[in-house]
Design an enzyme around this catalytic site. Structure first.
Site, PDB file in Angstrom:
ATOM      1  N   SER A 117     -42.813 -15.528 -18.583  1.00 40.27           N
ATOM      2  CA  SER A 117     -42.534 -16.611 -17.638  1.00 40.27           C
ATOM      3  C   SER A 117     -43.813 -17.090 -16.986  1.00 40.27           C
ATOM      4  CB  SER A 117     -41.560 -16.106 -16.567  1.00 40.27           C
ATOM      5  OG  SER A 117     -41.496 -16.980 -15.462  1.00 40.27           O
TER       6      SER A 117
ATOM      7  N   TYR B   9     -39.342  -9.960  -9.691  1.00 43.80           N
ATOM      8  CA  TYR B   9     -39.005 -10.484 -11.016  1.00 43.80           C
ATOM      9  C   TYR B   9     -40.278 -10.819 -11.785  1.00 43.80           C
ATOM     10  CZ  TYR B   9     -38.107 -14.072 -14.508  1.00 43.80           C
ATOM     11  OH  TYR B   9     -38.123 -14.805 -15.662  1.00 43.80           O
TER      12      TYR B   9
ATOM     13  N   LYS C 289     -42.233  -9.070 -15.348  1.00 41.22           N
ATOM     14  CA  LYS C 289     -42.776  -9.782 -16.507  1.00 41.22           C
ATOM     15  C   LYS C 289     -44.251  -9.424 -16.705  1.00 41.22           C
ATOM     16  CE  LYS C 289     -39.202 -12.343 -17.791  1.00 41.22           C
ATOM     17  NZ  LYS C 289     -38.546 -12.199 -19.103  1.00 41.22           N
TER      18      LYS C 289
END
Length: 401
Positions: free
Chosen positions: A173, A197, A201
């Site tokens: 991302s 989050y 990643k």
């Protein structure tokens, strides 16, 4: 064995539209056979390749599965259905001409169940989508995100190693870029994250980079790793059959806007109108999910099985349009597509939000031979088609909030 695909159906029938009254009576696969331009299965770029897709029942995963099939790949899907729906796969099967997909309802953290998947299949490569993705929830429950995203990925990587399938495309991302210092963002931009989050990643990318440079044991294959950092996926399949179906209140802008348009939400919340942008609202790079799905196919074809990695074992690529659109521009596009006035309310900025963020995709353009083709208006029109045909997503109205 699948020898045809929905994407080919769309292209190949265009010259036959003058016979539309006849074509309405014919099934898609028969139409495919009527066109001399339809390639045989052996001519397709991924013919014979068996691809494991984790999270393949989700929004981006389901669109990617359809395009993998169109490219001749054999696909096996692993998904725990925590944020997806089996109906999506049923619709993919229909769009692909009635193919029956191989599906395992398995959580990738379950090492025993995952090993059974590998024991029953020989994979050529993996596309790894599976994971949790709500920024707000990750702030409230960080351990849950590290467990699911990082922990599940470790189980997967161990099995890819054990069963000699060290070829993976990882769904990362743009959140790994953290505070944006310069637009458009290149892959060489400093990395840093603003929430758990994004940190998961970043951690998974780090694991993959470490695997890529580790010594290769004797009799083992080296890793081939493509990391795809994409920006803001929107849109749906042009048929309106599959699209984004978030559980509860949407975390992303366009699904929320579309739910307002169909009457499920009263108004759109606009967080801040005092940014240094054309209309004061935040600017983001919105990429059509169909373009994004094709980017994953390109990563498999040119990155994993082609020469895009050059002499590297691991490389990262941005997937976006290279252009930004503001919140108000997205709302205006939704009004144009739906023919409805969409009410919105301006509130204060959210903590951590930035003014603008959009990608430099030249690396993917040049090495993966991929380029986003669809406009914001096209993406929003496809989203509206999906939402208007499926106002409550895949589930019945009583099962939706």
């Amino acid at each position: 064995q699948v020898t045809s695909c929905f994407a080919c159906y769309c292209d190949c029938t265009l010259p036959l539209l003058r016979f539309s009254s006849l074509l309405l009576l014919l099934p898609p696969l028969l139409l495919l056979r009527m066109s001399a331009s339809v390639p045989s299965s052996s001519d397709l770029p991924l013919h014979g390749r068996h691809i494991l897709v984790t999270g393949g029942a989700g929004y981006i995963g389901s669109h990617t599965v359809l395009h993998l099939i169109s490219s001749g790949a054999r696909v096996t899907i692993v998904d725990n259905l925590s944020n997806s729906n089996l109906e999506a796969l049923a619709r993919v099967e229909k769009l692909a001409g009635g193919i029956k997909l191989a599906f395992y309802q398995v959580d990738i953290r379950d090492a025993v169940a995952m090993e059974k998947v590998f024991q029953e299949n020989k994979f050529d490569a993996c596309i790894h989508f599976a994971g949790l993705k709500a920024v707000g929830e990750s702030v409230a429950q960080p351990m849950k995100y590290y467990d699911h995203n990082a922990g599940g990925s470790l189980v997967l990587f161990q099995l890819l190693t054990k069963y000699d399938c060290k070829r993976i495309v990882f769904s990362s991302s743009a959140t790994v870029y953290g505070v944006v210092q310069e637009n458009p963002i290149k892959e060489t931009a400093p990395l840093g994250t603003l929430n758990p989050y994004g940190q998961t990643k970043y951690v998974i990318e780090g694991i993959l980079r470490d695997l890529a440079v580790a010594p290769v044991p004797e009799k083992e294959s080296p890793w081939k790793i493509v990391i795809l950092r994409y920006f803001n996926p929107i849109g749906a399949h042009p048929s309106g059959s599959i699209g984004e179906d978030p559980l509860g209140i949407p975390n992303n802008l366009l699904p929320f806007v579309m739910q307002v348009a169909v009457g499920r939400r009263p108004e759109v919340n606009v967080f801040g109108q005092d940014y240094p942008t054309s209309d004061g609202t935040g600017v983001r790079d919105y990429i059509h999910v169909e373009d994004l799905a094709l980017g994953h196919v390109a990563a498999i074809e040119h990155g994993i099985f082609g020469g895009a990695l050059c002499d590297k074992s691991c490389d990262s690529f941005n997937l976006g349009t290279g252009k930004g659109a503001s919140v108000l521009e997205v709302i205006a596009a939704a009004e144009k597509a739906s023919g409805k006035k969409i009410p919105y309310k301006v509130g204060p900025r959210r903590t951590g939000d930035i003014a603008a963020c959009y990608a430099d995709c030249s690396k993917a353009n040049n090495l993966l031979h991929w380029r986003a083709a669809k406009s914001l208006d096209e993406a929003v029109a496809d989203s509206w088609r999906w939402q208007s045909q499926n106002p409550h997503g895949y589930a019945a109205p009583e099962n939706k909030l």
